[in-house]
Design a protein around this motif. Sequence first.
Motif, mmCIF file in Angstrom:
data_model
loop_
_atom_site.group_PDB
_atom_site.id
_atom_site.type_symbol
_atom_site.label_atom_id
_atom_site.label_comp_id
_atom_site.label_asym_id
_atom_site.label_seq_id
_atom_site.Cartn_x
_atom_site.Cartn_y
_atom_site.Cartn_z
ATOM 1 N N LYS A 49 7.367 2.417 -8.390
ATOM 2 C CA LYS A 49 7.651 2.341 -9.823
ATOM 3 C C LYS A 49 6.450 1.785 -10.585
ATOM 4 C CE LYS A 49 10.742 0.221 -13.226
ATOM 5 N NZ LYS A 49 11.904 -0.693 -13.443
ATOM 6 N N LYS A 50 5.880 0.709 -10.077
ATOM 7 C CA LYS A 50 4.742 0.073 -10.745
ATOM 8 C C LYS A 50 3.559 1.034 -10.845
ATOM 9 C CE LYS A 50 1.903 -4.145 -10.474
ATOM 10 N NZ LYS A 50 0.565 -3.576 -10.347
ATOM 11 N N ARG A 51 3.227 1.693 -9.743
ATOM 12 C CA ARG A 51 2.078 2.596 -9.739
ATOM 13 C C ARG A 51 2.330 3.815 -10.622
ATOM 14 N NH1 ARG A 51 -3.070 3.001 -10.181
ATOM 15 N NH2 ARG A 51 -4.056 4.709 -9.000
ATOM 16 N N ALA A 52 3.539 4.358 -10.601
ATOM 17 C CA ALA A 52 3.863 5.521 -11.433
ATOM 18 C C ALA A 52 3.714 5.184 -12.910
ATOM 19 C CB ALA A 52 5.277 6.003 -11.130
ATOM 20 N N GLN A 53 4.185 4.013 -13.302
ATOM 21 C CA GLN A 53 4.076 3.619 -14.705
ATOM 22 C C GLN A 53 2.626 3.368 -15.095
ATOM 23 O OE1 GLN A 53 6.853 0.316 -14.700
ATOM 24 N NE2 GLN A 53 8.536 1.616 -15.417
ATOM 25 N N GLU A 54 1.821 2.847 -14.170
ATOM 26 C CA GLU A 54 0.399 2.654 -14.440
ATOM 27 C C GLU A 54 -0.303 3.971 -14.728
ATOM 28 O OE1 GLU A 54 -0.408 -1.286 -11.585
ATOM 29 O OE2 GLU A 54 -1.020 0.711 -10.935
ATOM 30 N N LEU A 55 0.148 5.035 -14.071
ATOM 31 C CA LEU A 55 -0.478 6.352 -14.230
ATOM 32 C C LEU A 55 0.166 7.179 -15.338
ATOM 33 C CD1 LEU A 55 -1.025 7.282 -10.466
ATOM 34 C CD2 LEU A 55 -2.747 6.563 -12.123
ATOM 35 N N GLY B 58 -1.805 20.496 -7.722
ATOM 36 C CA GLY B 58 -1.642 21.708 -6.927
ATOM 37 C C GLY B 58 -0.488 22.563 -7.389
ATOM 38 N N MET B 59 0.530 21.924 -7.961
ATOM 39 C CA MET B 59 1.702 22.663 -8.431
ATOM 40 C C MET B 59 1.625 22.981 -9.921
ATOM 41 S SD MET B 59 4.802 20.876 -6.280
ATOM 42 C CE MET B 59 5.959 22.121 -6.839
ATOM 43 N N GLY B 60 0.515 22.585 -10.545
ATOM 44 C CA GLY B 60 0.353 22.865 -11.967
ATOM 45 C C GLY B 60 1.258 22.034 -12.853
ATOM 46 N N LEU B 61 1.594 20.838 -12.407
ATOM 47 C CA LEU B 61 2.494 19.971 -13.169
ATOM 48 C C LEU B 61 1.699 18.942 -13.967
ATOM 49 C CD1 LEU B 61 5.207 19.223 -10.429
ATOM 50 C CD2 LEU B 61 5.323 20.911 -12.286
ATOM 51 N N ASN B 62 2.061 18.765 -15.222
ATOM 52 C CA ASN B 62 1.437 17.761 -16.087
ATOM 53 C C ASN B 62 2.187 16.442 -15.931
ATOM 54 O OD1 ASN B 62 0.573 16.120 -18.248
ATOM 55 N ND2 ASN B 62 0.122 17.931 -19.502
ATOM 56 N N PRO B 63 1.482 15.357 -15.591
ATOM 57 C CA PRO B 63 2.154 14.070 -15.413
ATOM 58 C C PRO B 63 3.029 13.665 -16.599
ATOM 59 C CG PRO B 63 -0.105 13.926 -14.644
ATOM 60 C CD PRO B 63 0.045 15.280 -15.286
ATOM 61 N N LYS B 64 2.625 14.051 -17.798
ATOM 62 C CA LYS B 64 3.396 13.685 -18.981
ATOM 63 C C LYS B 64 4.762 14.367 -19.021
ATOM 64 C CE LYS B 64 -0.661 12.736 -21.867
ATOM 65 N NZ LYS B 64 -1.374 13.095 -23.124
ATOM 66 N N ASP B 65 4.895 15.495 -18.297
ATOM 67 C CA ASP B 65 6.144 16.259 -18.316
ATOM 68 C C ASP B 65 7.044 15.955 -17.117
ATOM 69 O OD1 ASP B 65 5.253 17.538 -20.618
ATOM 70 O OD2 ASP B 65 4.226 19.101 -19.461
ATOM 71 N N ILE B 66 6.550 15.114 -16.194
ATOM 72 C CA ILE B 66 7.295 14.825 -14.960
ATOM 73 C C ILE B 66 8.232 13.641 -15.151
ATOM 74 C CG2 ILE B 66 7.037 13.959 -12.597
ATOM 75 C CD1 ILE B 66 4.478 15.579 -12.368
ATOM 76 N N LYS B 67 9.454 13.812 -14.642
ATOM 77 C CA LYS B 67 10.408 12.706 -14.585
ATOM 78 C C LYS B 67 10.651 12.365 -13.117
ATOM 79 C CE LYS B 67 12.942 13.414 -18.908
ATOM 80 N NZ LYS B 67 14.297 13.632 -19.511
ATOM 81 N N LEU C 62 0.822 -1.208 0.000
ATOM 82 C CA LEU C 62 0.000 0.000 0.000
ATOM 83 C C LEU C 62 0.856 1.259 0.000
ATOM 84 C CD1 LEU C 62 -2.839 1.330 0.272
ATOM 85 C CD2 LEU C 62 -2.563 1.119 2.762
ATOM 86 N N TYR C 63 2.066 1.159 0.560
ATOM 87 C CA TYR C 63 2.902 2.341 0.760
ATOM 88 C C TYR C 63 3.249 3.048 -0.549
ATOM 89 C CZ TYR C 63 5.585 4.742 4.422
ATOM 90 O OH TYR C 63 6.026 5.632 5.352
ATOM 91 N N GLY C 64 3.850 2.307 -1.455
ATOM 92 C CA GLY C 64 4.265 2.923 -2.710
ATOM 93 C C GLY C 64 3.098 3.464 -3.509
ATOM 94 N N VAL C 65 1.985 2.738 -3.486
ATOM 95 C CA VAL C 65 0.775 3.193 -4.171
ATOM 96 C C VAL C 65 0.286 4.501 -3.557
ATOM 97 C CG1 VAL C 65 -1.652 2.662 -4.623
ATOM 98 C CG2 VAL C 65 0.082 0.877 -4.884
ATOM 99 N N SER C 66 0.318 4.589 -2.232
ATOM 100 C CA SER C 66 -0.147 5.794 -1.536
ATOM 101 C C SER C 66 0.727 6.997 -1.877
ATOM 102 C CB SER C 66 -0.144 5.559 -0.022
ATOM 103 O OG SER C 66 -1.028 4.517 0.331
ATOM 104 N N VAL C 67 2.048 6.784 -1.957
ATOM 105 C CA VAL C 67 2.971 7.873 -2.303
ATOM 106 C C VAL C 67 2.661 8.428 -3.688
ATOM 107 C CG1 VAL C 67 5.374 8.414 -2.854
ATOM 108 C CG2 VAL C 67 4.847 7.098 -0.789
ATOM 109 N N VAL C 68 2.541 7.545 -4.663
ATOM 110 C CA VAL C 68 2.308 7.996 -6.041
ATOM 111 C C VAL C 68 0.902 8.559 -6.202
ATOM 112 C CG1 VAL C 68 2.273 7.294 -8.463
ATOM 113 C CG2 VAL C 68 4.024 6.385 -6.939
ATOM 114 N N ASN C 69 -0.065 7.984 -5.514
ATOM 115 C CA ASN C 69 -1.426 8.537 -5.570
ATOM 116 C C ASN C 69 -1.467 9.958 -5.008
ATOM 117 O OD1 ASN C 69 -2.441 6.250 -6.738
ATOM 118 N ND2 ASN C 69 -3.492 5.503 -4.913
#
Length: 399
Positions: A189-195, A161-170, A145-152
Amino acid sequence: MFKFNKIALALGVCSVLASGAAAADMKVGALFPFSGALALLGQESYRGLELAVNEINAAGGVNGEKIEIVKADAVDPTQAVSETKRLISSNVVGVFGSYASGISYAASPVTELAGVPYFELGATAHKITTRGYKYLFRSNPNTALYGVSVVNALHDTIAPGMGLNPKDIKIGIIHEDGPYGTDVAATEKKRAQELGYTVAEVLPYSAKTVDLSSLILRLKGAKVDVVLQTAYQNDAILFFSQARAAGFKPKVVIGAGGGYSLADTAKAVGADMNGVFDLDFPQSSINPAGAPGLDKFLEAYKSTYKSDPQSGHSLTNYVGAKAFFEAIGNAKSTDRDKIREAVLAYKKPAGQTANGWAFEFGEDGQNNASTFYVMQWQDGKLVTIAPGNLALGKPVFKK
């Protein structure tokens, strides 16, 4: 509710008056890192167990039996095994621990083989409860649950809130290489790639390292915008110090508990800690309206240790220990199978514990109703910003 025996309580009081100490009827082991590199949060975790036992004993014990804690210092997995064997030879009813996943993972096979219940109050590695053990129970959420919660939190709250587009984030994921850090990083890593995020780097390191400079240069070279770090205290401080020296300034830093929740970490890091986000167990800085018993816990902590809690680990261990002792009370026995039956049957809805957690255990012994809260360092204070009913502030975004 605990089953208290008024006659036994009265006799216990007479015994105290006569001899200065009441004889304990129920011995439990406390396996934590009381020394070494993990001692700060190990000791803080133990305090939660100790406060729960003090409170229960003051109310008459469990089914009329006072609880005695037998302490065992485990600084690493090897010592965890030997100390667990010592606790078992002391005829403890169960073993409570342990803060560190490596310690829990090493100690719990020993208790399982001996048929002694192991009650985990703080170690998060997912694999601890995936080995088919019958007498292993965990009150806190795990790394699945931890990693999923961080990425969520990044996706639902921080990036918008910061006006960042997920497509532009590394994203750069860095983590201590023990079970705790490795498991969290894998699920991040898994959750970030899913999103749909780009994960530019996943970099492990030893929690004992004294140099993260090459790792930081890799993050800088990859033009990482968001750093997700799973760390203990020393490596969290080291990251900020060496990132500053290297001129590496990511837009977002999110910690997965550990050192990121400690006031001492924030003091050591200084101004760079302001604005940093943190996912962790509930801290004491939550709305008491949704956490009945929090005020009582804080009062007992300050009275006993002459300070405020150093992190949420003491509160987490306090809430988990009370739940397990209540289950033992419900079992009306210290028989291992009756304890297992009582733990699996134990249920409590959210909003009825001192940190707001609910309780509902799966067949694997995992409490599937506990969760992580979202926090942010603001002006030197760790402020809970989610969930809303327990929040004491709103996120502050740098743009």
